[in-house]
Design a protein around this motif. Structure first.
Motif, mmCIF file in Angstrom:
data_model
loop_
_atom_site.group_PDB
_atom_site.id
_atom_site.type_symbol
_atom_site.label_atom_id
_atom_site.label_comp_id
_atom_site.label_asym_id
_atom_site.label_seq_id
_atom_site.Cartn_x
_atom_site.Cartn_y
_atom_site.Cartn_z
ATOM 1 N N THR A 30 0.879 -1.164 0.000
ATOM 2 C CA THR A 30 0.000 0.000 0.000
ATOM 3 C C THR A 30 0.914 1.211 0.000
ATOM 4 O O THR A 30 1.719 1.382 0.915
ATOM 5 C CB THR A 30 -0.913 0.013 1.243
ATOM 6 N N ASN A 32 0.782 5.175 -0.051
ATOM 7 C CA ASN A 32 -0.098 6.329 0.159
ATOM 8 C C ASN A 32 -1.573 5.951 0.016
ATOM 9 O O ASN A 32 -2.366 6.672 -0.590
ATOM 10 C CB ASN A 32 0.249 7.462 -0.800
ATOM 11 N N GLY A 33 -1.938 4.783 0.540
ATOM 12 C CA GLY A 33 -3.335 4.361 0.529
ATOM 13 C C GLY A 33 -3.769 3.599 -0.706
ATOM 14 O O GLY A 33 -4.900 3.134 -0.778
ATOM 15 N N HIS A 34 -2.905 3.461 -1.707
ATOM 16 C CA HIS A 34 -3.250 2.747 -2.936
ATOM 17 C C HIS A 34 -2.568 1.381 -2.929
ATOM 18 O O HIS A 34 -1.347 1.294 -2.867
ATOM 19 C CB HIS A 34 -2.819 3.532 -4.172
ATOM 20 N N GLN A 35 -3.368 0.326 -3.041
ATOM 21 C CA GLN A 35 -2.830 -1.030 -3.000
ATOM 22 C C GLN A 35 -2.325 -1.449 -4.371
ATOM 23 O O GLN A 35 -2.979 -1.210 -5.384
ATOM 24 C CB GLN A 35 -3.901 -2.007 -2.535
ATOM 25 N N HIS A 52 6.458 9.236 0.511
ATOM 26 C CA HIS A 52 5.485 8.155 0.378
ATOM 27 C C HIS A 52 5.528 7.252 1.604
ATOM 28 O O HIS A 52 6.606 6.894 2.073
ATOM 29 C CB HIS A 52 5.780 7.301 -0.860
ATOM 30 N N GLN A 53 4.349 6.880 2.087
ATOM 31 C CA GLN A 53 4.257 5.886 3.151
ATOM 32 C C GLN A 53 3.958 4.552 2.483
ATOM 33 O O GLN A 53 2.987 4.425 1.742
ATOM 34 C CB GLN A 53 3.173 6.221 4.159
ATOM 35 N N GLU A 55 3.523 0.366 2.986
ATOM 36 C CA GLU A 55 3.323 -0.814 3.830
ATOM 37 C C GLU A 55 3.371 -2.029 2.911
ATOM 38 O O GLU A 55 2.732 -2.049 1.862
ATOM 39 C CB GLU A 55 1.970 -0.770 4.536
ATOM 40 N N THR A 68 6.155 -1.259 7.632
ATOM 41 C CA THR A 68 5.895 0.075 7.088
ATOM 42 C C THR A 68 7.156 0.925 7.101
ATOM 43 O O THR A 68 7.970 0.823 8.022
ATOM 44 C CB THR A 68 4.798 0.779 7.922
#
Length: 134
Positions: A30, A32-35, A52-53, A55, A68
């Motif tokens: 994931t 920035n929230g996009h898988q 960018h974050q 995971e 993460t």
């Protein structure tokens, strides 16, 4: 009209041979929230310049091995290294350098004890027989 500069992220994913079943499951990330789907090994992911974050985890019966990291690709394309855990109940390891597999020492100890029990069970009656004949 200006277009945002594009960059990319390099993500290396790996699993230990003792967790060979992971070959059947592709890791996911994931960003920035996009898988997105990853593959084991090297992945080059297009990403706009910025912070960018990320995971990364392995989808199994549940989401396991989650790890993460926050990266900035404005100066260069960072290389991220992810190592899946040896146990399905642990978290993964992630960083900018190659990572060790979490839970590896415990796996060696457990498998060593298991091997010793198997050897004792298989050879125990033989040893008792030899000692009983003396």
């Amino acid at each position: 009209m200006t277009t945002p500069q594009s960059g990319y992220l390099r993500i290396f994913t790996k699993y230990h041979w003792m967790a060979f079943m992971l070959a059947l499951f592709s890791p996911k990330a994931t960003i920035n929230g996009h898988q997105i789907a990853l593959k084991w090994g090297e992945n080059a992911i297009p990403a706009p310049l910025g912070t960018h974050q990320i995971e990364i985890w392995v989808p199994y019966l549940w989401k396991f091995g989650s790890a993460t990291i926050v990266v900035d690709n404005t100066q260069f394309a960072p290389t991220i290294h992810y190592s899946a855990p040896v146990w399905a109940f642990g978290s993964g390891a992630i960083g900018f350098e190659p990572q060790k597999h979490p839970g590896l020492t415990a796996a060696y100890v457990l498998y060593g004890v298991l091997a010793a029990v198997i050897v004792l069970c298989c050879c125990g009656s033989f040893l008792v027989n030899i000692m009983g004949n003396n």
